[in-house]
Scaffold this motif. Structure first.
Motif, PDB file in Angstrom:
ATOM      1  N   ARG A  85       0.813  -1.233   0.000  1.00 16.32           N
ATOM      2  CA  ARG A  85       0.000   0.000   0.000  1.00 16.32           C
ATOM      3  C   ARG A  85       0.842   1.277   0.000  1.00 16.32           C
ATOM      4  O   ARG A  85       1.792   1.375  -0.732  1.00 16.32           O
ATOM      5  CB  ARG A  85      -0.986  -0.015   1.175  1.00 16.32           C
ATOM      6  CG  ARG A  85      -2.121  -1.015   0.972  1.00 16.32           C
ATOM      7  CD  ARG A  85      -3.219  -0.758   1.986  1.00 16.32           C
ATOM      8  NE  ARG A  85      -4.229  -1.805   1.930  1.00 16.32           N
ATOM      9  CZ  ARG A  85      -5.105  -2.033   2.888  1.00 16.32           C
ATOM     10  NH1 ARG A  85      -5.112  -1.304   3.985  1.00 16.32           N
ATOM     11  NH2 ARG A  85      -5.998  -2.989   2.747  1.00 16.32           N
ATOM     12  N   ILE A  91     -13.765  -7.491   1.434  1.00 15.66           N
ATOM     13  CA  ILE A  91     -12.541  -6.829   1.003  1.00 15.66           C
ATOM     14  C   ILE A  91     -11.393  -7.818   1.071  1.00 15.66           C
ATOM     15  O   ILE A  91     -10.972  -8.212   2.146  1.00 15.66           O
ATOM     16  CB  ILE A  91     -12.263  -5.584   1.863  1.00 15.66           C
ATOM     17  CG1 ILE A  91     -13.343  -4.555   1.561  1.00 15.66           C
ATOM     18  CG2 ILE A  91     -10.912  -4.982   1.556  1.00 15.66           C
ATOM     19  CD1 ILE A  91     -13.757  -3.786   2.729  1.00 15.66           C
ATOM     20  N   SER A 110      -8.848   3.837   7.095  1.00 15.73           N
ATOM     21  CA  SER A 110      -7.503   3.252   7.084  1.00 15.73           C
ATOM     22  C   SER A 110      -6.412   4.311   7.086  1.00 15.73           C
ATOM     23  O   SER A 110      -6.585   5.387   6.501  1.00 15.73           O
ATOM     24  CB  SER A 110      -7.296   2.407   5.825  1.00 15.73           C
ATOM     25  OG  SER A 110      -8.001   1.205   5.907  1.00 15.73           O
ATOM     26  N   GLY A 116     -13.847   2.979   5.027  1.00 11.05           N
ATOM     27  CA  GLY A 116     -12.873   2.200   4.256  1.00 11.05           C
ATOM     28  C   GLY A 116     -11.615   3.021   4.086  1.00 11.05           C
ATOM     29  O   GLY A 116     -10.870   3.257   5.031  1.00 11.05           O
ATOM     30  N   ASN A 172      -5.431  -1.643  12.315  1.00 14.20           N
ATOM     31  CA  ASN A 172      -5.831  -1.351  10.923  1.00 14.20           C
ATOM     32  C   ASN A 172      -7.322  -1.082  10.916  1.00 14.20           C
ATOM     33  O   ASN A 172      -7.972  -1.132  11.965  1.00 14.20           O
ATOM     34  CB  ASN A 172      -5.426  -2.490   9.970  1.00 14.20           C
ATOM     35  CG  ASN A 172      -6.013  -3.829  10.364  1.00 14.20           C
ATOM     36  OD1 ASN A 172      -6.848  -3.899  11.265  1.00 14.20           O
ATOM     37  ND2 ASN A 172      -5.600  -4.875   9.708  1.00 14.20           N
ATOM     38  N   ASN A 173      -7.883  -0.828   9.756  1.00 10.57           N
ATOM     39  CA  ASN A 173      -9.290  -0.468   9.743  1.00 10.57           C
ATOM     40  C   ASN A 173     -10.185  -1.653  10.061  1.00 10.57           C
ATOM     41  O   ASN A 173     -11.263  -1.486  10.615  1.00 10.57           O
ATOM     42  CB  ASN A 173      -9.661   0.162   8.399  1.00 10.57           C
ATOM     43  CG  ASN A 173     -11.040   0.788   8.437  1.00 10.57           C
ATOM     44  OD1 ASN A 173     -11.442   1.329   9.464  1.00 10.57           O
ATOM     45  ND2 ASN A 173     -11.768   0.687   7.353  1.00 10.57           N
ATOM     46  N   ALA A 174      -9.737  -2.850   9.712  1.00  8.87           N
ATOM     47  CA  ALA A 174     -10.507  -4.034  10.083  1.00  8.87           C
ATOM     48  C   ALA A 174     -10.624  -4.088  11.608  1.00  8.87           C
ATOM     49  O   ALA A 174     -11.697  -4.366  12.156  1.00  8.87           O
ATOM     50  CB  ALA A 174      -9.819  -5.293   9.549  1.00  8.87           C
ATOM     51  N   LYS A 203      -4.384   3.697   3.192  1.00  7.20           N
ATOM     52  CA  LYS A 203      -5.032   3.792   1.877  1.00  7.20           C
ATOM     53  C   LYS A 203      -4.841   5.230   1.394  1.00  7.20           C
ATOM     54  O   LYS A 203      -3.705   5.703   1.365  1.00  7.20           O
ATOM     55  CB  LYS A 203      -6.491   3.368   2.008  1.00  7.20           C
ATOM     56  CG  LYS A 203      -6.653   1.865   2.312  1.00  7.20           C
ATOM     57  CD  LYS A 203      -8.117   1.457   2.314  1.00  7.20           C
ATOM     58  CE  LYS A 203      -8.296  -0.026   2.570  1.00  7.20           C
ATOM     59  NZ  LYS A 203      -9.730  -0.378   2.688  1.00  7.20           N
ATOM     60  N   ASP A 257     -18.334   3.145   8.289  1.00 13.64           N
ATOM     61  CA  ASP A 257     -17.012   2.626   7.925  1.00 13.64           C
ATOM     62  C   ASP A 257     -16.665   3.202   6.565  1.00 13.64           C
ATOM     63  O   ASP A 257     -17.222   2.809   5.554  1.00 13.64           O
ATOM     64  CB  ASP A 257     -17.033   1.092   7.879  1.00 13.64           C
ATOM     65  CG  ASP A 257     -15.685   0.530   7.431  1.00 13.64           C
ATOM     66  OD1 ASP A 257     -14.683   1.275   7.480  1.00 13.64           O
ATOM     67  OD2 ASP A 257     -15.645  -0.644   7.025  1.00 13.64           O
ATOM     68  N   SER A 301     -16.379  -0.255  -1.065  1.00 13.23           N
ATOM     69  CA  SER A 301     -15.049   0.147  -1.524  1.00 13.23           C
ATOM     70  C   SER A 301     -14.636  -0.397  -2.875  1.00 13.23           C
ATOM     71  O   SER A 301     -14.011   0.305  -3.660  1.00 13.23           O
ATOM     72  CB  SER A 301     -14.019  -0.323  -0.498  1.00 13.23           C
ATOM     73  OG  SER A 301     -14.256   0.309   0.720  1.00 13.23           O
TER      74      SER A 301
HETATM   75  C1  LIG Z   1     -10.136  -1.545   3.315  1.00 17.45           C
HETATM   76  C2  LIG Z   1     -11.371  -1.567   4.089  1.00 17.45           C
HETATM   77  C3  LIG Z   1     -11.414  -2.124   5.374  1.00 17.45           C
HETATM   78  C4  LIG Z   1     -10.204  -2.770   5.984  1.00 17.45           C
HETATM   79  O1  LIG Z   1      -9.202  -1.841   6.187  1.00 17.45           O
HETATM   80  P1  LIG Z   1      -7.694  -2.342   6.504  1.00 17.45           P
HETATM   81  O2  LIG Z   1      -6.983  -1.071   6.801  1.00 17.45           O
HETATM   82  O3  LIG Z   1      -7.248  -3.058   5.294  1.00 17.45           O
HETATM   83  O4  LIG Z   1      -7.792  -3.232   7.685  1.00 17.45           O
HETATM   84  C5  LIG Z   1     -12.593  -2.111   6.060  1.00 17.45           C
HETATM   85  N1  LIG Z   1     -13.710  -1.569   5.528  1.00 17.45           N
HETATM   86  C6  LIG Z   1     -13.713  -1.041   4.295  1.00 17.45           C
HETATM   87  C7  LIG Z   1     -14.996  -0.479   3.762  1.00 17.45           C
HETATM   88  C8  LIG Z   1     -12.550  -0.999   3.537  1.00 17.45           C
HETATM   89  O5  LIG Z   1     -12.538  -0.469   2.308  1.00 17.45           O
END
Ligand SMILES: *Cc1c(COP(=O)(O)O)cnc(C)c1O
Length: 488
Positions: free
Chosen positions: A96, A179, A291, A259, A151-153, A294, A257, A227
């Motif tokens: 990334r 994803i 994130s 993303g 991370n975003n997850a 990203k 969320d 996303s």
């Molecule tokens: C990419 C994404 C995630 C996960 O994010 P990471 O940083 O890869 O853990 C969660 N939700 C959405 C909508 C995303 O696009």
């Protein structure tokens, strides 16, 4: 153990070989060298290195040469720099976002010394690690409070696990995104201990769908950024401000969320619109998650911003300890967020944005600089043409918006029937360069999208090392089409 009769008596002992390997011991350490000498001797005894023994003679220089190659191979860094010319700027498989050198220097400082990670220097007492970035985040998003996880997850997981354990969360059927395989909204919901209540249909969801689904066990309404896909045609979705009103009328939090998310309006640079955290919070979201690596262009991280009381509850969740980030990433994130305080210079300083906004004319200049060198290096092997191509942002940002770019397409000469294999061999040869070059295979050609090549010499100066006779394993990454190259 009785000596193997087929083994020449002249095979030297490990000690004897160690005695002639002092340069290797100096470089790799005695233990590593001993281990590999033993392994190679075992191969000799098993008859797997016949060239090293002729009758009773043992070829010691040839033995040490093989040993050196094995040592180099065993100790070469596994994670290496590569040139990402796939045309996907934020490529999950290739790490990334690329950070600017200033941010990397801050990380190196934090790594090589003790820091005030959780220490308040003014008061001389315990501090909070997230405080190093929380103030930047609230300033850039307008949120009351913010926190950071792995991370975003992880951000989505901890938000749901904190606000809705054993309760229901309402999500539109049009937003049940997967994803990159491992992260699927329905799975994350169940891992977080919540029950997903799907409403609406794949293409259309209306306010009454949400309203009808709210019941005594409802804990939140959630909106998820779609996303990596787009639903087109006969569609309807409920605007964020309406969803926020609906949730707030029933005393429920509205979670979004995002993303990728972003902290600045990308339209400012002629890029397609992507919702900003500030805008979504302005529409009434109580919490947003997005994130760090990203569109933000920083280190891997999950950012959570929104209402103070909700952020405080998240920080009190024991999961927070399991999902927290270390001093290196906080240092990187702080350095990146600071760049956002000066949006006028952001594009010049942040590689992700610099690449995304790079003009076609500038990319064409790079193409002009690399084409003659590629033609010379591939003379008799492949035809080299400049081509129009389309870069994608990647990592689930703006999946349908492609950016006009310029690339070079390498088409192997001769043998049409086996062109599939030939192009894979070509791709493999580029992957074997000192700085491996990763492109994408498209219609029997290897395409390098030059949007992300800052300095043409990074490619041209290593072309002399290109080994076109090299045998090639099928290029897994290149074999993906540009469309499937998007991974989480
Ligand atoms: C990419 C994404 C995630 C996960 O994010 P990471 O940083 O890869 O853990 C969660 N939700 C959405 C909508 C995303 O696009």
């Amino acid at each position: 153990m009785p000596p193997n009769a087929s083994v020449p008596r002249s095979i030297p002992s490990v000690d004897r070989l160690l005695a002639v390997c002092s340069p290797e011991i100096e470089r790799f350490g005695r233990s590593m060298v001993t281990e590999l000498i033993r392994g190679l001797l075992a191969e000799v005894r098993a008859g797997e290195q016949p060239q090293l023994v002729a009758g009773d003679d043992f070829d010691e220089p040839a033995f040490t040469a093989i040993l050196r190659t094995k040592l180099d191979g065993a100790c070469a860094p596994s994670q290496r720099k590569v040139l990402n010319l796939t045309g996907t700027v934020l490529h999950t498989n290739l790490g990334r976002a690329v950070l600017p050198p200033e941010a990397a220097a801050t990380v190196a400082d934090a790594m090589t010394a003790a820091t005030n990670l959780e220490y308040d220097l003014a008061k001389g007492s315990r501090g909070e690690r997230d405080d190093h970035v929380a103030a930047w985040l609230t300033r850039l998003t307008g949120a009351e409070a913010a926190t950071v996880v792995n991370n975003n997850a992880a951000a989505v997981l901890i938000v749901l696990a904190t606000l809705a354990p054993r309760k229901e969360v309402i999500v539109s059927r049009g937003e049940l995104v997967e994803i990159g395989g491992a992260f699927r909204i329905p799975d994350i919901m169940s891992r977080a201990g919540c029950r997903l209540v799907e409403v609406g249909t794949t293409n259309r969801t209306h306010p009454r769908d949400y309203a009808d689904a709210i019941g005594p066990r409802t804990a939140a309404i959630m909106k998820v950024h779609t996303s990596n896909y787009a639903i087109q045609g006969f569609t309807a979705h409920v605007a964020e401000d309406k969803l926020a009103d609906l949730a707030h009328a029933r005393d429920l939090p509205f979670l979004v969320d995002l993303g990728s998310g972003t902290l600045v309006d990308l339209e400012r640079w002629g890029l397609p619109h992507e919702p900003t955290a500030r805008e979504t919070l302005g529409h009434g979201a109580d919490l947003v998650t997005f994130s760090g690596d990203k569109l933000l262009g920083g280190p891997q991280a999950g950012l959570i911003a929104g209402r103070r009381e909700l952020v405080a509850r998240i920080n009190r969740n024991p999961l927070k300890r399991a999902l927290r980030v270390d001093k290196m990433r906080l240092a990187a994130l702080e350095a990146i967020l600071k760049l956002y305080a000066d949006p006028d210079r952001l594009c010049a300083r942040l590689p992700t944005l610099a690449w995304l906004t790079r003009s076609r004319a500038e990319i064409e200049r790079v193409a002009d600089a690399v084409t003659p060198a590629l033609r010379a290096a591939l003379d008799g092997h492949a035809e080299v043409r400049q081509v129009e191509c389309r870069s994608q942002i990647g990592s689930g940002s703006l999946p349908v918006d492609l950016l006009a770019s310029v690339g070079v397409a390498l088409r192997p000469l001769e043998g049409k029937r086996k062109s599939g294999r030939q192009v894979e061999r070509l791709a493999a040869a580029f992957r074997k360069l000192p700085l491996p070059v990763i492109g994408r295979i498209q219609d029997g050609t290897l395409v390098f999208d030059l949007r992300t090549l800052d300095d043409p010499r990074l490619l041209t100066r290593q072309l002399a090392a290109l080994d076109l006779g090299a045998g090639a394993g099928a290029g897994r990454m290149q074999a993906q089409s540009s469309a499937t190259a998007i991974a989480s």
